[in-house]
Design a protein around this motif. Structure first.
Motif, PDB file in Angstrom:
ATOM      1  N   GLU A  40       0.474  -1.474   0.191  1.00  0.00           N
ATOM      2  CA  GLU A  40      -0.165   0.581   0.154  1.00  0.00           C
ATOM      3  C   GLU A  40       1.187   1.779  -0.142  1.00  0.00           C
ATOM      4  OE1 GLU A  40      -3.098   2.497   2.309  1.00  0.00           O
ATOM      5  OE2 GLU A  40      -2.985   0.057   2.860  1.00  0.00           O
ATOM      6  N   TRP A  41       0.821   2.117  -0.749  1.00  0.00           N
ATOM      7  CA  TRP A  41       1.426   2.961  -1.113  1.00  0.00           C
ATOM      8  C   TRP A  41       0.800   3.943  -0.347  1.00  0.00           C
ATOM      9  CZ3 TRP A  41       6.562   3.617  -4.459  1.00  0.00           C
ATOM     10  CH2 TRP A  41       7.092   2.185  -4.604  1.00  0.00           C
ATOM     11  N   HIS A  42       1.218   5.481  -1.086  1.00  0.00           N
ATOM     12  CA  HIS A  42       0.671   6.701  -0.347  1.00  0.00           C
ATOM     13  C   HIS A  42       1.294   7.809  -1.578  1.00  0.00           C
ATOM     14  CE1 HIS A  42      -2.317   6.461   2.835  1.00  0.00           C
ATOM     15  NE2 HIS A  42      -2.075   5.549   2.521  1.00  0.00           N
ATOM     16  N   THR A  44       1.147  11.691  -3.919  1.00  0.00           N
ATOM     17  CA  THR A  44       0.568  12.991  -3.929  1.00  0.00           C
ATOM     18  C   THR A  44       0.727  13.512  -5.310  1.00  0.00           C
ATOM     19  OG1 THR A  44       1.293  13.486  -1.235  1.00  0.00           O
ATOM     20  CG2 THR A  44       1.104  15.420  -3.384  1.00  0.00           C
ATOM     21  N   HIS A  59      -3.582  14.392  -2.704  1.00  0.00           N
ATOM     22  CA  HIS A  59      -3.020  13.084  -2.141  1.00  0.00           C
ATOM     23  C   HIS A  59      -4.278  11.842  -2.566  1.00  0.00           C
ATOM     24  CE1 HIS A  59      -0.089  11.723   0.279  1.00  0.00           C
ATOM     25  NE2 HIS A  59      -1.294  10.291   1.461  1.00  0.00           N
ATOM     26  N   ARG A  61      -4.252   6.774  -2.434  1.00  0.00           N
ATOM     27  CA  ARG A  61      -3.757   5.249  -1.881  1.00  0.00           C
ATOM     28  C   ARG A  61      -3.402   4.874  -3.313  1.00  0.00           C
ATOM     29  NH1 ARG A  61      -7.697   2.930   1.047  1.00  0.00           N
ATOM     30  NH2 ARG A  61      -6.235   0.970   1.096  1.00  0.00           N
ATOM     31  N   CYS A 149      -2.569  14.088   5.574  1.00  0.00           N
ATOM     32  CA  CYS A 149      -3.415  12.602   5.700  1.00  0.00           C
ATOM     33  C   CYS A 149      -2.507  12.103   6.875  1.00  0.00           C
ATOM     34  CB  CYS A 149      -2.480  11.638   4.360  1.00  0.00           C
ATOM     35  SG  CYS A 149      -2.741  10.101   4.623  1.00  0.00           S
ATOM     36  N   CYS A 152      -0.213   8.506   6.355  1.00  0.00           N
ATOM     37  CA  CYS A 152       1.143   8.761   6.412  1.00  0.00           C
ATOM     38  C   CYS A 152       1.684   9.722   7.173  1.00  0.00           C
ATOM     39  CB  CYS A 152       1.248   8.613   4.805  1.00  0.00           C
ATOM     40  SG  CYS A 152       0.599   9.871   3.433  1.00  0.00           S
TER      41      CYS A 152
END
Length: 324
Positions: A40-42, A44, A59, A61, A149, A152
């Motif tokens: 799981e990446w966040h 922008t 922003h 996911r 966020c 994160c």
């Protein structure tokens, strides 16, 4: 992270390599995996210039499947933007909604550029798409810079490098447009197969109606033909029967549907059976003659037996008189 995951796993090796490549933020995008979840990446991204999203910072996911990069990721926006619904997987030709268009050579960076390239396009009813007015999108672009966020702890004001005048339009913007042309970016609806099926069914809908009408006409012709055929048999007009059969054989079978051909074949079979029944009626007198012949033979046999019996009787009587 190296301790938690199997480094021999292709997905883990690929994601760790991409995390290293995207470690430093750029002016247009930045993405990194969560500390406790490599899948799981966040991310922008900055809104594309010369659009309703210019000046916005958004922003979201990226959830990657265990089969990555053989299967596409799912993309979810967290910042209100007026183009994509927040907290919902969006439908892009590069996301999990369309695995048939995904290519393993694409990466998370490709997904980031896809989001930037898709923002100015129309939603057209796709899953997770919105069609806000330009004024509403511009207002949301200004508010997006205040978004933080909670997962994160990313602050939009410091998530990306500041844009300089010399970097606009940036290389990422140009690359996003070129990438959009290469992979044919378009907001595909969530039920393309259903729409195609409905359009095909609508196009094919008149055909059954026409066929049913034609089939009813064929059945009516068959009924009228049967009536005429029976009438011809009753009056013994063979010419009438032949003309009626010729009339029924006139329709062109090349333009008929399979259903019509079956009806016509049934009609021909019925017409073929009827002369057979009349033939059996014609053969009935022959059967009667056979019965009469059998009776005549029996009568002659009895007469012959009576004659023989009479001769024997007369012979015995003559012998009796002679003895006397």
């Amino acid at each position: 992270m190296e301790v938690q995951y199997n480094l021999r796993n292709p997905a883990v090796k690929r994601l760790m390599k991409e995390a290293q490549e995207l470690r430093d933020p750029t002016e247009q995008y930045h993405a990194q995996p969560l500390e406790d979840n490599l899948f799981e990446w966040h991310f922008t991204v900055r809104g594309p210039p010369d659009s309703d999203f210019d000046g916005g910072v958004y922003h979201g996911r990226i959830v990657l499947p265990p089969e990555y990069p053989m299967k596409p990721p799912s993309i979810i926006l967290l910042t209100p933007n007026g183009r994509f619904e927040i907290g919902k997987k969006i439908c892009l030709s590069i996301s999990g909604h369309h695995p048939e268009t995904w290519q393993p050579s694409w990466s998370i960076r490709t997904a980031l550029l896809a989001i930037i390239g898709f923002m100015p396009t129309k939603g057209e009813g796709a899953i997770g798409s919105l069609d806000y007015t330009p004024d509403e999108r511009k207002a949301l672009a200004k508010k997006s810079q205040d978004f933080n966020c909670e997962i994160c702890a990313t602050c939009m004001k410091t998530a990306l490098l500041a844009c300089s005048e010399s970097s606009i339009p940036s290389l990422a913007d140009v690359e996003a447009k070129e990438l959009a042309k290469q992979i044919n970016f378009k907001a595909e609806t969530h039920t393309p197969s259903n729409a195609a099926t409905e359009s095909a069914a609508a196009a094919a809908a008149p055909a059954p109606i026409i066929n049913e009408n034609q089939d009813s006409q064929v059945s009516q012709q068959s009924t009228s033909a049967g009536t005429s055929l029976e009438t011809g048999m009753i009056i013994g007009d063979d010419t009438h029967v032949g003309n009626q059969e010729d009339t029924q054989s006139v329709p062109n079978t090349t333009s008929l549907s399979p259903r019509q051909r079956r009806a016509q074949q049934q009609q021909q079979q019925q017409q073929t059976r009827r002369p057979t029944s009349s033939y059996s009626q014609v053969r009935q007198p022959a059967n009667t003659n056979q019965i009469g012949s059998t009776i005549l033979i029996v009568v002659l046999t009895l007469a012959l037996a009576a004659l023989i019996f009479r001769r024997i009787y007369m012979a015995n009587e003559y012998r009796f008189d002679y003895e006397l």
